[in-house]
Design an enzyme around this catalytic site. Structure first.
Site, PDB file in Angstrom:
ATOM      1  N   CYS A 273       0.808  -1.229   0.000  1.00 23.46           N
ATOM      2  CA  CYS A 273       0.000   0.000   0.000  1.00 23.46           C
ATOM      3  C   CYS A 273       0.840   1.278   0.000  1.00 23.46           C
ATOM      4  O   CYS A 273       0.690   2.106  -0.907  1.00 23.46           O
ATOM      5  CB  CYS A 273      -0.987   0.020   1.155  1.00 23.46           C
ATOM      6  SG  CYS A 273      -1.543  -1.561   1.764  1.00 23.46           S
ATOM      7  N   ARG A 302       6.245 -11.617   5.431  1.00 23.42           N
ATOM      8  CA  ARG A 302       5.572 -11.556   6.726  1.00 23.42           C
ATOM      9  C   ARG A 302       6.113 -12.641   7.632  1.00 23.42           C
ATOM     10  O   ARG A 302       6.269 -13.780   7.206  1.00 23.42           O
ATOM     11  CB  ARG A 302       4.061 -11.735   6.541  1.00 23.42           C
ATOM     12  CG  ARG A 302       3.486 -10.553   5.792  1.00 23.42           C
ATOM     13  CD  ARG A 302       2.023 -10.687   5.542  1.00 23.42           C
ATOM     14  NE  ARG A 302       1.571  -9.494   4.813  1.00 23.42           N
ATOM     15  CZ  ARG A 302       0.338  -9.283   4.424  1.00 23.42           C
ATOM     16  NH1 ARG A 302      -0.586 -10.172   4.705  1.00 23.42           N
ATOM     17  NH2 ARG A 302       0.018  -8.196   3.768  1.00 23.42           N
ATOM     18  N   GLN A 320       1.226 -11.266  -3.667  1.00 21.31           N
ATOM     19  CA  GLN A 320      -0.175 -10.845  -3.650  1.00 21.31           C
ATOM     20  C   GLN A 320      -0.558 -10.318  -5.017  1.00 21.31           C
ATOM     21  O   GLN A 320       0.242  -9.645  -5.655  1.00 21.31           O
ATOM     22  CB  GLN A 320      -0.357  -9.676  -2.683  1.00 21.31           C
ATOM     23  CG  GLN A 320      -0.367 -10.035  -1.228  1.00 21.31           C
ATOM     24  CD  GLN A 320      -0.641  -8.793  -0.397  1.00 21.31           C
ATOM     25  OE1 GLN A 320      -0.045  -7.747  -0.616  1.00 21.31           O
ATOM     26  NE2 GLN A 320      -1.544  -8.909   0.552  1.00 21.31           N
ATOM     27  N   ASP A 322      -2.180  -7.652  -5.899  1.00 20.33           N
ATOM     28  CA  ASP A 322      -2.616  -6.493  -5.132  1.00 20.33           C
ATOM     29  C   ASP A 322      -3.071  -5.361  -6.053  1.00 20.33           C
ATOM     30  O   ASP A 322      -2.521  -5.185  -7.136  1.00 20.33           O
ATOM     31  CB  ASP A 322      -1.424  -6.008  -4.292  1.00 20.33           C
ATOM     32  CG  ASP A 322      -1.874  -5.327  -3.023  1.00 20.33           C
ATOM     33  OD1 ASP A 322      -3.087  -5.257  -2.784  1.00 20.33           O
ATOM     34  OD2 ASP A 322      -0.997  -4.864  -2.268  1.00 20.33           O
ATOM     35  N   HIS A 324      -4.562  -1.142  -5.657  1.00 23.50           N
ATOM     36  CA  HIS A 324      -5.099  -0.017  -4.899  1.00 23.50           C
ATOM     37  C   HIS A 324      -5.851   0.881  -5.857  1.00 23.50           C
ATOM     38  O   HIS A 324      -5.275   1.378  -6.815  1.00 23.50           O
ATOM     39  CB  HIS A 324      -3.977   0.726  -4.171  1.00 23.50           C
ATOM     40  CG  HIS A 324      -3.386  -0.125  -3.097  1.00 23.50           C
ATOM     41  ND1 HIS A 324      -2.235  -0.853  -3.291  1.00 23.50           N
ATOM     42  CD2 HIS A 324      -3.841  -0.423  -1.859  1.00 23.50           C
ATOM     43  CE1 HIS A 324      -1.997  -1.556  -2.190  1.00 23.50           C
ATOM     44  NE2 HIS A 324      -2.950  -1.319  -1.308  1.00 23.50           N
ATOM     45  N   LYS A 408     -15.415  -3.820   4.732  1.00 26.52           N
ATOM     46  CA  LYS A 408     -14.815  -4.648   3.683  1.00 26.52           C
ATOM     47  C   LYS A 408     -15.710  -5.805   3.284  1.00 26.52           C
ATOM     48  O   LYS A 408     -16.665  -6.138   3.985  1.00 26.52           O
ATOM     49  CB  LYS A 408     -13.464  -5.194   4.142  1.00 26.52           C
ATOM     50  CG  LYS A 408     -13.576  -6.168   5.299  1.00 26.52           C
ATOM     51  CD  LYS A 408     -12.249  -6.875   5.541  1.00 26.52           C
ATOM     52  CE  LYS A 408     -12.349  -7.769   6.777  1.00 26.52           C
ATOM     53  NZ  LYS A 408     -11.216  -8.637   6.955  1.00 26.52           N
ATOM     54  N   HIS A 454      -8.473  -1.343  -1.223  1.00 18.84           N
ATOM     55  CA  HIS A 454      -7.407  -2.354  -1.303  1.00 18.84           C
ATOM     56  C   HIS A 454      -8.070  -3.626  -1.840  1.00 18.84           C
ATOM     57  O   HIS A 454      -9.003  -4.130  -1.223  1.00 18.84           O
ATOM     58  CB  HIS A 454      -6.826  -2.693   0.064  1.00 18.84           C
ATOM     59  CG  HIS A 454      -6.348  -1.513   0.861  1.00 18.84           C
ATOM     60  ND1 HIS A 454      -5.012  -1.223   1.021  1.00 18.84           N
ATOM     61  CD2 HIS A 454      -7.023  -0.567   1.561  1.00 18.84           C
ATOM     62  CE1 HIS A 454      -4.890  -0.153   1.801  1.00 18.84           C
ATOM     63  NE2 HIS A 454      -6.094   0.264   2.144  1.00 18.84           N
TER      64      HIS A 454
END
Ligand SMILES: [Zn+2]
Ligand SMILES: [Zn+2]
Length: 586
Positions: A273, A302, A320, A322, A324, A408, A454
């Site tokens: 992000c 992680r 990911q 991912d 945004h 979410k 996200h």
């Protein structure tokens, strides 16, 4: 049967297990025995004794002996002092009793017949009649209370169902799941490995696995680009300060320890992000640019506990898919709709037909817990619900489950074994735009804040890959199969024809190989079938004329991996057949 009753059934069965173990190994102490998803467990301190899965049949036999005597549980309220006296041999029960007392909970002993115990309660009415369909499953080590500082206990897992049929179905599914274990299949097909020299939780993809992962990612990129997503690339590390600004530093506990480079402190990025926010903020943005979708298939790092790592399902380096999305308030609903449409398109492509969504919203009793304006929240929550309403998909609203920065949607899918996986998350965020002072100029020349969405559709690509391996049991659809066609020359004299055909198909982007080992045709067919190659093309005397060999005059006798004979194909027919299979994502 509702969940509460099923929990009672399984927790009661844990008592039966405890009694049986204590009869077989006197002096053993039992700890907790809760109901869990798919069954129950009971923790034991066996002292010096070691038990293994080979002891389970003996324990089950004991359970069956005892069960007819268990007509019903009787209860008795006791004081802490009484409890300490009754369970003076068992330090775990004493610890639990103290904890219950401290929490203001009534201390109740229970006894189903010949076994006094103390627990959190929740039992069946007639154990002798209700507990008959049980099975012990496995044995593992587990720290008391899950803490490495405590003693390692022995945990016995089991399950119990209301009917014989349900138990039988469950055991069949378990069996099938073991056969489909992605770590096992990966070894057979050479997809990925975990090398102790590199480290646990850091998967290495071998050529076939890397190819599959790339096909997955590239297809997603295509689907997203069709919908206006723009792809970026960002590095694997960032300054600690970046995560202090985003708040992750303070709140996210899975970050790896920082490292020093020159005078600055850096971390492996746990999420993308804040990197993407820098790209949004590179220059003043106009409302005309919004919604702006910045996407990346990016690897993040992680820290997961060593004991929780599991093949590709739980890793320390995960990719990911991912995105945004920077959106105006009035566009939130439409954009969520768009993302959800894409999500379901993705699932359907992989043959996941059964899914449902959870919408996490505010706790109406605690409105102060949440950041951002109330009217934006109202609008956002409605947008999420509207987006789901317009889909023909089951959903439920979970009050109080929203993060403090926004509501979410999570989507869970069922795989071919009926197991549920949470894949997609669409998280609306009103707070990061504040933290990073994001803005755009509206139609009237005034500054406004965008909201951020996200979006991760597969979530972790690695985990999704693991799920796919098990979902398909390694028999991937043609478009994903690392090898789509294996050519099998029957004898040496057919070898050259097979090579010519392979080379020509390769120029047409078909993933094809030739089994040129000195083995019988039968053994080559067996090998390709074990490797789950979708199609096998057999080449013998009938398929070729040896003089003037040319790919146009080489035929193959085509078979599918499930043993079907598809007939004789010449080059053109073979190529168009394979291309159609690939395009249709069969
Ligand atoms: Zn109990
Ligand atoms: Zn994000």
């Amino acid at each position: 049967m509702d969940n509460k009753l099923l929990d009672n059934l399984r927790h009661s069965c844990a008592h039966l297990l405890a009694k049986s173990v204590k009869d077989l190994w006197p002096g053993t102490h039992n700890g907790i025995g809760p109901s869990i998803e798919n069954g129950f467990y009971q923790d034991f301190d066996f002292g010096e004794t070691k038990i293994s899965e080979s002891d389970l049949p003996k324990i089950e036999e004991k359970m069956r002996q005892i069960l007819p005597m268990w007509k019903s549980f009787t209860y008795n309220e006791v004081t802490l002092a009484e409890a300490k006296k009754l369970f003076k041999e068992n330090p775990y029960k004493i610890e639990m009793a103290e904890e219950f007392a401290k929490g203001g909970k009534k201390l109740m002993t229970n006894n189903p017949g010949n076994f006094l115990d103390l627990c959190k309660m929740g039992h069946v009415e007639h154990p002798d009649k209700e507990l008959t369909h049980f099975k012990l499953l496995s044995v593992a080590g587990a720290y008391w209370r899950g803490s490495e500082k405590n003693k390692m206990l022995t945990r016995i897992y089991g399950t119990c169902f209301p009917t014989a049929k349900e138990l039988e179905d469950f055991l069949l599914r378990q069996d099938e799941a073991k056969k489909r274990d992605h770590k096992k299949i990966s070894k057979e097909l050479e997809l990925f490995l975990i090398s102790p020299s590199v480290g646990s939780g850091f998967p290495l993809y071998m050529p076939k696995g890397a190819l599959l992962k790339r096909l997955l990612e590239n297809w997603l990129i295509e689907e997203k680009e069709k919908r206006g997503f723009q792809f970026v690339w960002t590095p694997h590390i960032g300054k600690s300060d970046l995560y202090k600004q985003s708040g992750h530093w303070q709140k996210f506990d899975a970050m790896f320890n920082p490292m020093k480079v020159d005078d600055d402190e850096y971390v492996l990025k746990p999420m993308n992000c804040p990197h993407h926010f820098q790209i949004f903020n590179v220059r003043p943005r106009s409302y005309r640019e919004l919604p702006l979708y910045l996407a990346e298939n990016a690897t993040v790092y992680r820290y997961e506990k060593a004991g929780e790592l599991n093949g590709l399902f739980r890793v320390r380096a995960l990719t990911q898919d991912d995105t945004h999305a920077f959106v105006r308030d009035q566009d939130i609903s439409a954009e969520i709709q768009k993302v959800i449409d894409l999500t379901f398109h993705v699932y359907e492509t992989f043959g996941f037909k059964n899914y449902k969504a959870r919408i996490s919203v505010r706790d109406p009793k605690n409105p102060d817990k949440y950041l951002g304006e109330v009217k934006n929240w109202d609008r956002a929550e409605k947008a999420l619900v509207d987006a789901m309403k317009s889909q023909d998909v089951e959903y439920f609203v979970a009050e109080g489950e929203a993060a403090f920065y926004g509501p979410k949607i999570d989507v869970m899918v069922k795989d071919s074994l009926g197991r549920e996986w949470q894949l997609t998350t669409v998280q609306l965020d009103f707070v990061q735009p504040e933290n990073f002072d994001m803005k755009y100029i509206n139609e009237n020349g005034k500054e406004e804040r965008p909201a951020v969405l996200h979006v991760a559709i597969l979530g972790s690509v690695d985990r999704f890959f693991g799920i796919l391996i098990e979902h398909f049991a390694g028999a991937f659809p043609v478009w994903l199969a690392p090898v789509q066609l294996t050519l099998i020359p029957i004898a040496d004299r057919h070898q050259k024809a097979a090579n010519i055909l392979r080379d020509e198909l390769k120029t047409q982007r078909i993933r094809v190989d030739v089994d040129d080992r000195q083995e019988s045709m039968q053994s080559k067919i067996r090998q390709a079938t074990l490797q789950k190659v979708p199609f096998l093309g057999i080449i013998g005397d009938k398929e070729i004329t040896l003089d003037n060999l040319n790919y146009k005059n080489i035929n193959v006798n085509l078979r599918s991996r499930d043993g079907k004979n598809l007939g004789v194909y010449n080059f053109d027919k073979l190529l168009s057949f394979l291309k159609l299979e690939i395009d249709n994502k069969n």
